[in-house]
Design a protein around this motif. Structure first.
Motif, mmCIF file in Angstrom:
data_model
loop_
_atom_site.group_PDB
_atom_site.id
_atom_site.type_symbol
_atom_site.label_atom_id
_atom_site.label_comp_id
_atom_site.label_asym_id
_atom_site.label_seq_id
_atom_site.Cartn_x
_atom_site.Cartn_y
_atom_site.Cartn_z
ATOM 1 N N GLY A 102 -6.813 1.229 4.760
ATOM 2 C CA GLY A 102 -6.253 2.074 3.713
ATOM 3 C C GLY A 102 -6.492 1.495 2.337
ATOM 4 O O GLY A 102 -6.722 0.293 2.178
ATOM 5 N N ALA A 103 -6.455 2.357 1.360
ATOM 6 C CA ALA A 103 -6.557 1.955 -0.039
ATOM 7 C C ALA A 103 -5.576 2.799 -0.844
ATOM 8 O O ALA A 103 -5.193 3.895 -0.428
ATOM 9 N N GLY A 104 -5.191 2.281 -1.969
ATOM 10 C CA GLY A 104 -4.295 3.030 -2.837
ATOM 11 C C GLY A 104 -4.351 2.483 -4.242
ATOM 12 O O GLY A 104 -4.921 1.417 -4.474
ATOM 13 N N PHE A 105 -3.795 3.224 -5.174
ATOM 14 C CA PHE A 105 -3.742 2.701 -6.540
ATOM 15 C C PHE A 105 -2.475 3.129 -7.254
ATOM 16 O O PHE A 105 -1.881 4.162 -6.953
ATOM 17 N N ASP A 106 -2.064 2.261 -8.167
ATOM 18 C CA ASP A 106 -1.018 2.567 -9.140
ATOM 19 C C ASP A 106 -1.685 2.693 -10.503
ATOM 20 O O ASP A 106 -2.705 2.052 -10.762
ATOM 21 N N VAL A 107 -1.117 3.477 -11.367
ATOM 22 C CA VAL A 107 -1.675 3.679 -12.702
ATOM 23 C C VAL A 107 -0.931 2.800 -13.700
ATOM 24 O O VAL A 107 0.291 2.839 -13.794
ATOM 25 N N TRP A 108 -1.695 1.978 -14.410
ATOM 26 C CA TRP A 108 -1.136 1.092 -15.427
ATOM 27 C C TRP A 108 -1.367 1.700 -16.810
ATOM 28 O O TRP A 108 -2.493 2.017 -17.178
ATOM 29 N N GLU A 109 -0.286 1.841 -17.554
ATOM 30 C CA GLU A 109 -0.345 2.281 -18.952
ATOM 31 C C GLU A 109 -1.094 3.604 -19.118
ATOM 32 O O GLU A 109 -1.614 3.903 -20.193
ATOM 33 N N LEU B 193 0.807 -1.217 0.000
ATOM 34 C CA LEU B 193 0.000 0.000 0.000
ATOM 35 C C LEU B 193 0.844 1.273 0.000
ATOM 36 O O LEU B 193 0.622 2.193 -0.805
ATOM 37 N N ALA B 194 1.802 1.347 0.898
ATOM 38 C CA ALA B 194 2.570 2.584 1.049
ATOM 39 C C ALA B 194 3.402 2.922 -0.180
ATOM 40 O O ALA B 194 3.802 4.074 -0.362
ATOM 41 N N ARG B 195 3.647 1.933 -1.032
ATOM 42 C CA ARG B 195 4.453 2.174 -2.233
ATOM 43 C C ARG B 195 3.608 2.590 -3.436
ATOM 44 O O ARG B 195 4.149 2.885 -4.499
ATOM 45 N N ARG B 196 2.308 2.611 -3.254
ATOM 46 C CA ARG B 196 1.447 2.964 -4.382
ATOM 47 C C ARG B 196 1.502 4.463 -4.661
ATOM 48 O O ARG B 196 1.806 5.264 -3.784
ATOM 49 N N ALA B 197 1.186 4.813 -5.899
ATOM 50 C CA ALA B 197 1.303 6.203 -6.322
ATOM 51 C C ALA B 197 0.362 7.122 -5.552
ATOM 52 O O ALA B 197 0.702 8.273 -5.255
ATOM 53 N N SER B 198 -0.834 6.640 -5.230
ATOM 54 C CA SER B 198 -1.819 7.418 -4.465
ATOM 55 C C SER B 198 -2.309 6.553 -3.313
ATOM 56 O O SER B 198 -2.649 5.384 -3.512
ATOM 57 N N THR B 199 -2.331 7.123 -2.103
ATOM 58 C CA THR B 199 -2.788 6.370 -0.936
ATOM 59 C C THR B 199 -3.856 7.156 -0.180
ATOM 60 O O THR B 199 -3.837 8.393 -0.154
ATOM 61 N N PHE B 200 -4.753 6.407 0.455
ATOM 62 C CA PHE B 200 -5.858 6.982 1.219
ATOM 63 C C PHE B 200 -5.983 6.137 2.492
ATOM 64 O O PHE B 200 -6.310 4.946 2.414
ATOM 65 N N THR B 201 -5.708 6.738 3.639
ATOM 66 C CA THR B 201 -5.732 5.990 4.892
ATOM 67 C C THR B 201 -6.849 6.500 5.778
ATOM 68 O O THR B 201 -6.952 7.705 6.035
ATOM 69 N N LEU B 202 -7.677 5.579 6.235
ATOM 70 C CA LEU B 202 -8.788 5.919 7.118
ATOM 71 C C LEU B 202 -8.269 5.928 8.550
ATOM 72 O O LEU B 202 -7.741 4.928 9.041
ATOM 73 N N LEU B 203 -8.428 7.079 9.219
ATOM 74 C CA LEU B 203 -7.922 7.251 10.576
ATOM 75 C C LEU B 203 -9.078 7.478 11.549
ATOM 76 O O LEU B 203 -10.084 8.103 11.195
ATOM 77 N N ALA B 204 -8.907 6.998 12.777
ATOM 78 C CA ALA B 204 -9.869 7.320 13.820
ATOM 79 C C ALA B 204 -9.783 8.818 14.099
ATOM 80 O O ALA B 204 -8.681 9.381 14.155
ATOM 81 N N GLU B 205 -10.917 9.479 14.233
ATOM 82 C CA GLU B 205 -10.898 10.928 14.441
ATOM 83 C C GLU B 205 -10.150 11.283 15.724
ATOM 84 O O GLU B 205 -9.413 12.263 15.763
#
Length: 240
Positions: free
Chosen positions: A164-171, A144-156
Motif C-alpha cells: 500500500g501507499a498513501g500521502f498526507d498533504v503538507w501546507e 498508512l491507514a491514517r493518511r489522507a489518501s490511501t492506495f492498497t494493492l490487492l491480489a485479484e
C-alpha cells in the motif's frame, strides 16, 4: 534528472511555512543562490535541522541556537552528531535522535502499467488490513491507514492486501508519500508499483510528491531512485 525551478520554489515555500519562516525565506536557496543558515527559535522539545537545496534551517531552543554557530552544517546533519552537540550545550543526557531522513521529490508523471493479477483499492479498510499483516514497528513508522489518501494493492483473487501507499498533504503544496509491503513479498517491486500509483494521483491533484527515506534504509533509497525521485535535502531531528 533535475526538478523544475517552479517545483523547487514550491518545495521551499512548503518548508518555510512548515518551519514558521517567511514565505520567501528559502526561495533564493531553492533557485541556486548560496544562503546562510537560517534559525528559528523553538521550545517544543525537538531540535530540527533541515538541509534543502543550497539552504539550511535550524529550529531549536535559544540556548542551542547560540551554541550552534560554532558548527558547520555537516556536523548538525548527522543524527549522532546532533545529539552529542545538544547534550554538550545544555540538553539532558536523555536527549535522543528521532530520525535522519533524506528528502526526495519528483515533478514528472510516472508510467503505471495495468496489472492482470492485482487491483488497487482506495478503501482505507484495506489499508488497515495491510497494517494488520505487517510488523508493528513498520506500521508505526508509516501510519498508512491514517493518511489522507490511501492506495492498497490487492491480489485479484481473494483480495488479500499485498502493498500500500498513501500521502498526507503538507501546507497545501506537498504530498508526503509513505509505502508499506507485507514482509513475504518485499523486494518484488510491489512498493514501487503502488508508490507510482500514489505519485500519479498526487501530481494529478496538483501536489509535489515527497519521499522521505531513513539514511540507513537502503531499500527506500533504491525505490526512490527507481521511481525517478530527485534527492533534494535532508531532515535530522533530536528530542531533548
Amino acid at each position: 534528472m533535475e526538478l523544475e525551478s517552479g517545483t523547487r520554489a514550491i518545495i521551499a515555500l512548503a518548508w518555510a511555512r512548515r518551519l514558521g519562516l517567511a514565505d520567501s525565506a528559502l526561495q533564493d536557496a531553492a533557485l541556486g543562490a548560496a544562503a546562510e543558515r537560517l534559525t528559528v527559535e523553538s521550545d517544543d522539545g525537538t531540535v530540527r535541522f533541515l538541509r534543502l537545496l543550497r539552504g539550511s534551517v535550524l529550529c531549536a531552543p535559544a540556548w542551542f541556537l547560540e551554541a550552534s554557530g560554532a558548527y558547520d552544517d555537516d556536523a548538525l546533519a548527522q543524527e549522532s552528531g546532533l545529539v552529542q552537540l545538544v547534550r554538550a550545550h545544555g540538553g539532558s543526557d536523555g536527549t535522543r535522535g528521532i530520525g535522519e531522513e533524506a528528502l526526495y521529490y519528483v515533478d514528472e508523471p510516472l508510467d503505471v502499467a495495468e496489472s492482470d493479477t492485482t487491483v488497487v483499492s482506495f478503501d482505507p479498510a484495506h489499508a488497515h488490513e495491510l497494517e494488520a499483516a505487517c510488523p508493528r514497528d513498520d506500521v508505526s513508522g508509516i501510519d498508512l491507514a491514517r493518511r489522507a489518501s490511501t492506495f492498497t494493492l490487492l491480489a485479484e483473487e481473494g483480495h488479500a492486501p499485498l502493498a500500500g501507499a498513501g500521502f498526507d498533504v503538507w501546507e497545501g503544496l506537498i504530498a508526503d508519500v509513505g509505502v508499506l509491503t507485507v514482509p513475504p513479498l518485499r523486494r518484488h517491486g510491489l512498493a514501487s508499483y503502488i508508490a507510482a500509483v500514489a505519485v500519479d494521483e498526487a501530481l494529478s491533484e496538483g501536489y509535489i510528491p515527497q519521499w522521505r527515506a531513513a539514511v540507513s534504509h537502503r531499500a527506500a533509497h533504491l525505490t526512490a531512485d527507481g521511481l525517478g525521485f530527485v534527492l533534494t535535502g535532508s531532515l535530522t531531528q533530536a528530542r531533548i
